[in-house]
Design a protein around this motif. Structure first.
Motif, PDB file in Angstrom:
ATOM      1  N   PHE A  23      34.142  41.483  55.916  1.00 35.79           N
ATOM      2  CA  PHE A  23      34.553  41.491  54.502  1.00 35.79           C
ATOM      3  C   PHE A  23      36.052  41.405  54.480  1.00 35.79           C
ATOM      4  O   PHE A  23      36.808  42.236  55.124  1.00 35.79           O
ATOM      5  N   PHE A  24      36.765  40.371  53.983  1.00 38.22           N
ATOM      6  CA  PHE A  24      38.131  40.446  53.638  1.00 38.22           C
ATOM      7  C   PHE A  24      38.565  41.099  52.537  1.00 38.22           C
ATOM      8  O   PHE A  24      38.327  41.069  51.169  1.00 38.22           O
ATOM      9  N   VAL A  25      39.473  42.251  52.416  1.00 40.22           N
ATOM     10  CA  VAL A  25      39.942  43.034  51.457  1.00 40.22           C
ATOM     11  C   VAL A  25      41.353  42.701  50.957  1.00 40.22           C
ATOM     12  O   VAL A  25      42.087  42.902  52.001  1.00 40.22           O
ATOM     13  N   SER A  26      41.689  42.363  49.870  1.00 41.00           N
ATOM     14  CA  SER A  26      43.062  42.261  49.298  1.00 41.00           C
ATOM     15  C   SER A  26      43.505  43.055  48.212  1.00 41.00           C
ATOM     16  O   SER A  26      44.708  43.213  47.863  1.00 41.00           O
ATOM     17  N   LYS A  27      42.512  43.692  47.396  1.00 43.78           N
ATOM     18  CA  LYS A  27      43.205  44.250  46.288  1.00 43.78           C
ATOM     19  C   LYS A  27      43.507  45.714  46.830  1.00 43.78           C
ATOM     20  O   LYS A  27      43.174  46.598  47.303  1.00 43.78           O
ATOM     21  N   PHE A  97      34.803  37.793  50.492  1.00 40.99           N
ATOM     22  CA  PHE A  97      36.038  38.050  49.776  1.00 40.99           C
ATOM     23  C   PHE A  97      35.769  38.736  48.402  1.00 40.99           C
ATOM     24  O   PHE A  97      34.750  38.374  48.079  1.00 40.99           O
ATOM     25  N   GLU A  98      36.736  39.478  47.975  1.00 44.19           N
ATOM     26  CA  GLU A  98      36.569  39.994  46.456  1.00 44.19           C
ATOM     27  C   GLU A  98      36.343  38.842  45.516  1.00 44.19           C
ATOM     28  O   GLU A  98      37.706  38.391  45.299  1.00 44.19           O
ATOM     29  N   ALA A  99      35.374  38.555  44.917  1.00 44.06           N
ATOM     30  CA  ALA A  99      35.278  37.500  43.891  1.00 44.06           C
ATOM     31  C   ALA A  99      36.095  37.614  42.826  1.00 44.06           C
ATOM     32  O   ALA A  99      36.619  36.667  42.367  1.00 44.06           O
ATOM     33  N   GLY A 100      36.539  38.615  42.174  1.00 46.22           N
ATOM     34  CA  GLY A 100      37.462  38.669  40.965  1.00 46.22           C
ATOM     35  C   GLY A 100      39.122  38.923  41.502  1.00 46.22           C
ATOM     36  O   GLY A 100      39.697  39.179  40.411  1.00 46.22           O
ATOM     37  N   GLN A 101      39.450  38.725  42.616  1.00 44.19           N
ATOM     38  CA  GLN A 101      40.781  39.437  43.085  1.00 44.19           C
ATOM     39  C   GLN A 101      41.464  38.164  43.694  1.00 44.19           C
ATOM     40  O   GLN A 101      42.622  38.171  43.237  1.00 44.19           O
ATOM     41  N   LEU A 102      40.996  37.236  44.403  1.00 43.80           N
ATOM     42  CA  LEU A 102      41.706  36.245  45.272  1.00 43.80           C
ATOM     43  C   LEU A 102      42.506  35.059  44.428  1.00 43.80           C
ATOM     44  O   LEU A 102      41.570  34.425  43.967  1.00 43.80           O
ATOM     45  N   TYR A 107      42.792  31.419  48.446  1.00 48.44           N
ATOM     46  CA  TYR A 107      41.597  31.306  48.761  1.00 48.44           C
ATOM     47  C   TYR A 107      41.371  30.021  49.603  1.00 48.44           C
ATOM     48  O   TYR A 107      40.935  29.950  50.658  1.00 48.44           O
ATOM     49  N   LYS A 108      42.277  29.060  48.974  1.00 53.91           N
ATOM     50  CA  LYS A 108      42.474  27.986  49.514  1.00 53.91           C
ATOM     51  C   LYS A 108      42.777  27.714  51.144  1.00 53.91           C
ATOM     52  O   LYS A 108      42.350  27.020  51.871  1.00 53.91           O
ATOM     53  N   GLU A 125      29.823  39.634  45.491  1.00 59.43           N
ATOM     54  CA  GLU A 125      29.640  39.711  44.001  1.00 59.43           C
ATOM     55  C   GLU A 125      29.567  41.178  43.714  1.00 59.43           C
ATOM     56  O   GLU A 125      28.564  41.740  44.351  1.00 59.43           O
ATOM     57  N   GLY A 126      30.166  41.734  42.790  1.00 64.50           N
ATOM     58  CA  GLY A 126      29.896  43.178  42.577  1.00 64.50           C
ATOM     59  C   GLY A 126      30.182  44.262  43.534  1.00 64.50           C
ATOM     60  O   GLY A 126      30.176  45.476  43.209  1.00 64.50           O
ATOM     61  N   GLY A 127      29.914  44.027  44.727  1.00 62.52           N
ATOM     62  CA  GLY A 127      29.653  44.911  45.811  1.00 62.52           C
ATOM     63  C   GLY A 127      30.803  46.286  45.728  1.00 62.52           C
ATOM     64  O   GLY A 127      30.170  47.248  45.608  1.00 62.52           O
ATOM     65  N   ILE A 128      31.906  45.995  45.784  1.00 60.54           N
ATOM     66  CA  ILE A 128      32.735  47.027  46.152  1.00 60.54           C
ATOM     67  C   ILE A 128      33.080  47.680  44.596  1.00 60.54           C
ATOM     68  O   ILE A 128      33.213  48.812  44.603  1.00 60.54           O
ATOM     69  N   ASP A 129      33.082  46.863  43.618  1.00 63.66           N
ATOM     70  CA  ASP A 129      33.336  47.143  42.280  1.00 63.66           C
ATOM     71  C   ASP A 129      31.939  48.426  41.892  1.00 63.66           C
ATOM     72  O   ASP A 129      32.163  49.405  41.266  1.00 63.66           O
ATOM     73  N   GLY A 130      30.723  47.785  42.252  1.00 60.22           N
ATOM     74  CA  GLY A 130      29.809  48.649  42.007  1.00 60.22           C
ATOM     75  C   GLY A 130      29.729  50.186  42.906  1.00 60.22           C
ATOM     76  O   GLY A 130      29.539  51.213  42.186  1.00 60.22           O
ATOM     77  N   LEU A 131      30.223  50.144  43.945  1.00 60.80           N
ATOM     78  CA  LEU A 131      30.458  51.297  44.801  1.00 60.80           C
ATOM     79  C   LEU A 131      31.526  52.356  43.854  1.00 60.80           C
ATOM     80  O   LEU A 131      31.230  53.504  43.910  1.00 60.80           O
ATOM     81  N   ARG A 132      32.610  51.712  43.645  1.00 62.40           N
ATOM     82  CA  ARG A 132      33.468  52.408  43.136  1.00 62.40           C
ATOM     83  C   ARG A 132      33.216  53.183  41.693  1.00 62.40           C
ATOM     84  O   ARG A 132      34.050  54.048  41.446  1.00 62.40           O
ATOM     85  N   GLN A 133      32.099  52.529  41.050  1.00 62.92           N
ATOM     86  CA  GLN A 133      31.697  53.099  39.637  1.00 62.92           C
ATOM     87  C   GLN A 133      31.381  54.588  39.828  1.00 62.92           C
ATOM     88  O   GLN A 133      31.260  55.336  39.016  1.00 62.92           O
TER      89      GLN A 133
END
Ligand code: GLY
Ligand code: MN
Ligand code: MN
Length: 356
Positions: A23-27, A97-102, A107-108, A125-133
């Motif tokens: 998992f690549f995290v950039s946010k 990667f974070e779908a809503g961020q990159l 991305y390219k 999809e949703g993974g980390i945002d779901g955890l953060r809720q």
């Protein structure tokens, strides 16, 4: 296990379920959530067995101090090349990667480098945002600290609120107070909206001078160690007139009814529907256009959205705002906003000590 290690473990389980190896995290908020690092320009690459923290030389000392359990890499080549090299070494096949961020350009670049080595780059999809809720104990403690500073800032605002000052005067003095008291900033541009300006839900403070019988809406939040607070109160400078009292009471009752229904298992859309239904029934439905609230934590606005469209269930540990309102053009607006923590059986109003 540290809170960060626990969050990483949960995330790796989400990755596995989606068939990913890394998992690549950039946010920045997600980097902070998973590593504790509060600066900018840092990226994570997590796999089941190894964790990499990538930044540049400006942040080396800070990363060494704050980030535990990661291999810290000071990037000397483009991020896309670095990611491709590390992933190939670890024999990764699918990186998420974070779908809503990159951004598309980033991305390219990364997808291109990875594909040269036969690695797929796919959205999580949703993974980390779901955890953060759902907040853990350490997050709830920081949110409470943020609210403690907010409470002092609201008292300060009340102490300086007088006819003759402009909205800008009040906002800038309050911002300075927060800076001096906590070393941090307001968590968003402070809203001070007086008289008819309060009909704009996200009014910007301007040069309107406060008058003797004005009502003044303050929407204020504080950031503390990355964690945000968010609260709205309306102050009446002179005598409250009948219309103001009527509308204030409707909004307050709408909020009370929604808050009373918050408990694990309840549907989010129903919580919104309770306040909205009450305001509609009183004939002011047209004056309440936005959602009832939003999740809050490392971001002021994060999941879950407390809206009629969100049919998810409320879970213990969620922290969100409840902010019904009635806005009447050329008259003004009344919004009452509090922060709620969902408990095992119901909820706690975290901002309850801040008088309404
Ligand atoms: N302060 C922005 C909001 O209440 O959502
Ligand atoms: Mn809010
Ligand atoms: Mn607010």
């Amino acid at each position: 296990m540290t809170p960060y290690a626990k969050r990483q473990k949960k995330l790796i389980a989400v990755l596995r379920r989606q068939g990913m190896d890394a998992f690549f995290v950039s946010k920045p908020e997600n980097v902070r959530y998973l590593s504790g690092f509060g600066g900018d320009d840092a990226y994570l690459l997590l796999t089941g067995s190894k964790k990499f923290f990538i930044t540049d030389s400006r942040y080396y000392l800070q990363a060494k101090k704050d980030v535990k359990g990661f291999v810290i890499i000071i990037a000397k080549k483009p991020l896309s090349e670095l990611l491709a090299e590390i992933s190939a070494k670890l024999k990764v096949k699918k990186t998420a990667f974070e779908a809503g961020q990159l951004p598309y350009a980033a991305y390219k670049r990364v997808a291109g480098r990875l594909s040269e080595r036969g690695i797929e780059f796919l959205p999580l999809e949703g993974g980390i945002d779901g955890l953060r809720q759902v907040k853990d104990a350490s997050e709830i403690a920081l949110i409470r600290d943020s609210i403690a500073i907010l409470e002092n800032a609201v008292l300060y605002f009340e102490s300086i609120l007088k006819p003759g000052l402009s909205e800008n005067d009040l906002a800038s003095k309050t911002e300075y107070f927060i800076r001096a008291a906590s070393g941090e900033w307001a968590s968003f541009e402070i809203i001070v909206a007086s008289g008819p300006n309060s009909a704009f839900p996200h009014a910007r403070p301007g040069d309107r001078i406060i008058r003797p019988n004005d009502m003044v809406l303050l929407d204020l939040g504080v950031s503390y160690e990355g964690y945000k607070s968010d609260l709205t109160r309306v102050f009446f400078l002179g005598k409250i007139n009948k219309k103001q009292k009527k509308i204030y009471d409707i909004v307050k009752e709408a909020q009370r009814r929604s808050i009373k229904a918050i408990k694990p298992g309840a549907k989010i859309s129903e919580i919104d529907g309770i306040a909205r239904g009450f305001i509609n029934a009183k004939g002011f439905g047209g004056g309440f256009g936005h959602a009832l609230g939003h999740g809050i934590g490392l971001e002021v606005h994060e999941g879950p959205s407390i809206s009629t469209r969100n049919h998810a269930e409320i879970k213990p540990g969620m922290v969100f705002t409840v902010e019904p309102a009635i806005y009447l053009p050329n008259w003004g607006g009344i919004r009452i906003e509090d922060m709620i923590l969902v408990t095992k059986k119901g909820c706690e109003v975290l901002t309850d000590d801040i008088d309404k």
